[in-house]
Design an enzyme around this catalytic site. Structure first.
Site, PDB file in Angstrom:
ATOM      1  CB  SER A 104      -0.961  -0.032   1.200  1.00 51.85           C
ATOM      2  OG  SER A 104      -1.915   0.987   1.137  1.00 51.85           O
ATOM      3  CG  ASP A 240      -2.609   4.044  -1.305  1.00 49.75           C
ATOM      4  OD1 ASP A 240      -3.353   3.894  -2.296  1.00 49.75           O
ATOM      5  OD2 ASP A 240      -2.712   3.356  -0.272  1.00 49.75           O
ATOM      6  CG  ASP A 242      -2.977  -0.644  -2.188  1.00 48.73           C
ATOM      7  OD1 ASP A 242      -3.007   0.552  -1.813  1.00 48.73           O
ATOM      8  OD2 ASP A 242      -3.543  -1.567  -1.566  1.00 48.73           O
ATOM      9  CG  ASP A 244      -6.022   0.754  -0.365  1.00 48.66           C
ATOM     10  OD1 ASP A 244      -5.212   1.706  -0.336  1.00 48.66           O
ATOM     11  OD2 ASP A 244      -6.036  -0.156   0.497  1.00 48.66           O
TER      12      ASP A 244
END
Length: 447
Positions: A104, A240, A242, A244
């Site tokens: 992440s 960010d 990833d 999400d």
């Protein structure tokens, strides 16, 4: 073996805690639990595996795929796809499990492995514990035709982007900067916004395996602020690694945080009659300004413990349609099973189109109270119920009245107590926080 799963899968330094061997063992254990619980009657279960752009994701992906296939699971490889994209494809392809290899917003040396259940939802604690218990136990692996097949999937980004775009009205006329954090959305993010009709200026969209989240993205908003001003954009969004989570910047270069984004989306859904029970789900860290704004507009607020998984648990249990965190995890349950930064950006832009208002104007629906967070280290986090400390907190809360609030929260992993104070002025918030931090140090210090 100690507890491996945290609040968001298994995470640690790649080739430190998170080795290829651990990734292999985790995947075998996950496959065995899945098969035992699935009742597949001779059919192999199916997994979708994706990752972000970290260089370590390459060897970890191979280990995960090998573990799953060796345990009899057919694997569909989607390569570099945002976490919410893997969740979407897990559901859309009818897969029994999804696996995301990503850390992440963490720095590049870290990585992580997150498992998703059928439907693209996070695993519950009981299944995570079952996977941990199964690791290292003897087993009889399948042989011959019973091992899993591994196949690439040719159109993961196209299908994910088409889904995203289908949820909004055309965004024609908007000029948008998108900071992709050199992460998993470096292709999907610009594709989605452009397909929806916006003019997109992507920045930090050239991953080299080493630069993910480096001085950019949702944890470093300076480059986005500068780019919005430079290009005269209507708005900017930062993802960010990833994708999400998502934070925003208005046309003046001012930050619009997750609380403000949720306020904008909550009122939009309420006006459209699609905010379930007229309720927004947030964590205890959301700003007092959000709580006040929602109350003024007739929107109820449910608060949970810190962590998007707790927000999602409450949403799923009671059927709520919108929730999230101040950090930018925003879950729109009608369209996604997890936080989705690209989806969030699209729906904020749609709200701008529908209302004809600027992002700055929409965000002004709430006034952020100054918020101060002090981490007090070297203390016994299990004793926050200390009578003297409780009395000090009560005294400060009484003095603040309805002009602020206090939150004491023990860390889940470190000998820390977090003291969070909100007040009408920065100075007062700092004073209250320091007074309470002093009491925490005096009363809870480790001997």
């Amino acid at each position: 073996m100690g507890r491996l799963f945290g609040t968001d899968g298994v995470r640690g330094q790649a080739n430190g805690l998170l080795t290829a061997s651990l990734a292999l063992d985790l995947s075998v254990a996950a496959a065995r639990v899945l098969v035992d619980r699935g009742g597949y009657a001779g059919q192999r279960p199916r997994a979708v595996v994706g990752r972000d752009t970290r260089i370590s994701g390459q060897f970890l992906e191979h280990a995960v795929v090998a573990g799953l296939a060796s345990a009899g699971v057919d694997v569909v490889r989607v390569r570099v796809v945002p976490t919410p994209g893997v969740a979407f494809l897990t559901d859309a392809l009818g897969a029994d499990v999804g696996v995301v290899i990503s850390a992440s917003h963490n720095p590049m040396p870290d990585n992580g492995i997150k498992f998703l259940a059928r439907g693209g939802v996070k695993l519950d604690d009981t299944i995570e514990r079952a996977i941990e218990e199964r690791m290292g136990q003897p087993w009889q692996p399948p042989t011959g035709a019973d091992v899993g097949r591994v196949t690439p999937y040719s159109t993961p980004l196209e299908e994910y982007v088409a889904h995203l775009v289908s949820t909004v009205k055309p965004l024609t006329g908007l000029r948008v900067v998108l900071d992709c954090a050199h992460g998993a959305a470096y292709q999907a993010g610009p594709m989605a916004l452009a397909a929806a009709g916006a003019t997109v200026i992507p920045i930090n969209a050239a991953p080299d395996g080493l630069n993910i989240n480096e001085g950019c993205g949702s944890t470093h908003l300076g480059p986005l602020q500068a780019a919005v001003l430079e290009h005269g954009a209507d708005a900017g969004f930062a993802l960010d690694g990833d994708a999400d989570r998502c934070l925003a910047v208005d046309h003046r270069g001012r930050v619009v945080d997750g609380d403000q984004i949720m306020a904008i989306l909550a009122l939009g859904l309420r006006d459209a009659g699609r905010l379930r029970d007229d309720t927004l789900v947030v964590t205890v860290m959301s700003n007092l300004g959000l709580l006040r704004a929602m109350a003024e507009h007739g929107v109820a607020v449910r608060q949970t413990a810190v962590g998007d998984r707790y927000v999602l648990e409450t949403m799923n249990a009671d059927g709520y349609s919108l929730g999230g965190e101040q950090s930018g995890h925003v879950i729109q349950r009608d369209h996604a099973t997890t936080g989705d930064g690209i989806l969030t950006a699209l729906h904020v832009l749609e709200r701008m189109v529908v209302t004809g208002e600027s992002l700055a104007s929409l965000a002004s629906v709430m006034t952020r109270f100054p918020q101060v967070l002090v981490n007090v280290g070297g203390v016994d986090r299990s004793r926050t119920d200390d009578e003297v400390l409780a009395a000090a907190v009560a005294e400060e809360e009484a003095a603040l009245g309805d002009t602020g609030r206090v939150l004491l929260r023990p860390s889940g992993t470190e000998p820390l107590v977090r003291v969070m104070v909100e007040a009408e002025t920065q100075g007062r918030a700092e004073q209250v926080a320091e007074r309470l931090a002093k009491v925490v140090r005096e009363r809870l210090t480790l001997s």
